[in-house]
Design a protein around this motif. Structure first.
Motif, PDB file in Angstrom:
ATOM      1  N   THR A  17       0.990  -0.701   0.343  1.00  0.00           N
ATOM      2  CA  THR A  17      -0.013   0.010   0.005  1.00  0.00           C
ATOM      3  C   THR A  17       0.982   1.026  -0.064  1.00  0.00           C
ATOM      4  OG1 THR A  17      -0.287   0.370   2.567  1.00  0.00           O
ATOM      5  CG2 THR A  17      -1.508  -1.605   1.295  1.00  0.00           C
ATOM      6  N   ARG A  20      -0.686   6.680   3.569  1.00  0.00           N
ATOM      7  CA  ARG A  20      -1.544   7.682   3.331  1.00  0.00           C
ATOM      8  C   ARG A  20      -0.692   9.285   4.125  1.00  0.00           C
ATOM      9  NH1 ARG A  20      -1.441   4.679   7.808  1.00  0.00           N
ATOM     10  NH2 ARG A  20      -1.955   5.453  10.318  1.00  0.00           N
ATOM     11  N   ARG A  21       0.082   9.078   4.796  1.00  0.00           N
ATOM     12  CA  ARG A  21       1.027  10.258   5.682  1.00  0.00           C
ATOM     13  C   ARG A  21       2.234  10.473   4.390  1.00  0.00           C
ATOM     14  NH1 ARG A  21       0.843  10.079  11.168  1.00  0.00           N
ATOM     15  NH2 ARG A  21      -0.073   8.229  11.080  1.00  0.00           N
ATOM     16  N   HIS A  49      -2.651  -0.105  10.011  1.00  0.00           N
ATOM     17  CA  HIS A  49      -2.194   1.124   8.590  1.00  0.00           C
ATOM     18  C   HIS A  49      -2.083   0.901   7.866  1.00  0.00           C
ATOM     19  CE1 HIS A  49       0.086   2.963  12.115  1.00  0.00           C
ATOM     20  NE2 HIS A  49       0.206   2.326  12.349  1.00  0.00           N
ATOM     21  N   ALA A  52      -6.042   2.088   7.007  1.00  0.00           N
ATOM     22  CA  ALA A  52      -6.320   3.355   6.644  1.00  0.00           C
ATOM     23  C   ALA A  52      -5.146   3.713   4.881  1.00  0.00           C
ATOM     24  CB  ALA A  52      -5.163   3.965   7.768  1.00  0.00           C
ATOM     25  N   ASN A  53      -3.926   3.123   5.506  1.00  0.00           N
ATOM     26  CA  ASN A  53      -3.321   3.136   3.559  1.00  0.00           C
ATOM     27  C   ASN A  53      -4.310   3.273   2.766  1.00  0.00           C
ATOM     28  OD1 ASN A  53      -1.097   4.274   5.629  1.00  0.00           O
ATOM     29  ND2 ASN A  53      -0.433   2.118   4.880  1.00  0.00           N
ATOM     30  N   ALA A  56      -6.743   6.042   1.932  1.00  0.00           N
ATOM     31  CA  ALA A  56      -6.133   7.432   1.521  1.00  0.00           C
ATOM     32  C   ALA A  56      -5.824   6.880  -0.160  1.00  0.00           C
ATOM     33  CB  ALA A  56      -5.372   7.757   1.837  1.00  0.00           C
ATOM     34  N   ASN A  57      -5.869   5.792  -0.228  1.00  0.00           N
ATOM     35  CA  ASN A  57      -5.190   5.551  -1.889  1.00  0.00           C
ATOM     36  C   ASN A  57      -5.452   4.046  -2.298  1.00  0.00           C
ATOM     37  OD1 ASN A  57      -4.078   4.709  -4.215  1.00  0.00           O
ATOM     38  ND2 ASN A  57      -2.127   5.559  -3.580  1.00  0.00           N
TER      39      ASN A  57
END
Length: 115
Positions: A17, A20-21, A49, A52-53, A56-57
């Motif tokens: 992945t 996200r940051r 994680h 969450a990744n 975001a993408n």
């Protein structure tokens, strides 16, 4: 043409992945399941994680054997489908980790579409 059922016979994969940051690739080892024609990744309730990744993408790479397969991850939010995943014979062991209702409501769950 990708033979999804044959790929899914390998339960353990590596999944890349993008942070996200940071935007950098993040590769983890994870299990996936072939449920009702879908390639599904899930887990016990709680933040992850990798999840969450992909929120975001959604771009991912599935690494299996010597193959690197690009794909798109989509969160599974449909309650009926989430229920179906957790009662499937392949994933029903999750029921020993948390009550079904908690799994349905709070577990990370994605479907991966390859290609």
């Amino acid at each position: 043409m990708i033979d999804i059922a044959a790929l899914a016979a390998n339960r353990t994969i590596d999944l890349t992945t993008w942070g996200r940051r940071s935007g950098r690739p993040v590769r983890i080892e994870i299990w996936w399941f072939h449920v009702d024609g879908r390639l599904v990744i899930t887990g016990t309730p709680g933040p992850r994680h990798w999840y969450a990744n992909v929120l975001a993408n959604p771009a991912v790479i599935v690494h299996i054997g010597d193959r690197d397969l690009p794909g798109t991850a989509r969160p599974i939010t449909d309650r009926r489908l989430r229920h179906q995943v957790f009662i499937d014979v392949q994933t029903s062991w999750y029921l020993s980790q948390a009550p079904l209702e908690e799994l349905i409501q709070n577990s990370p769950m994605i479907e991966i579409e390859l290609g």
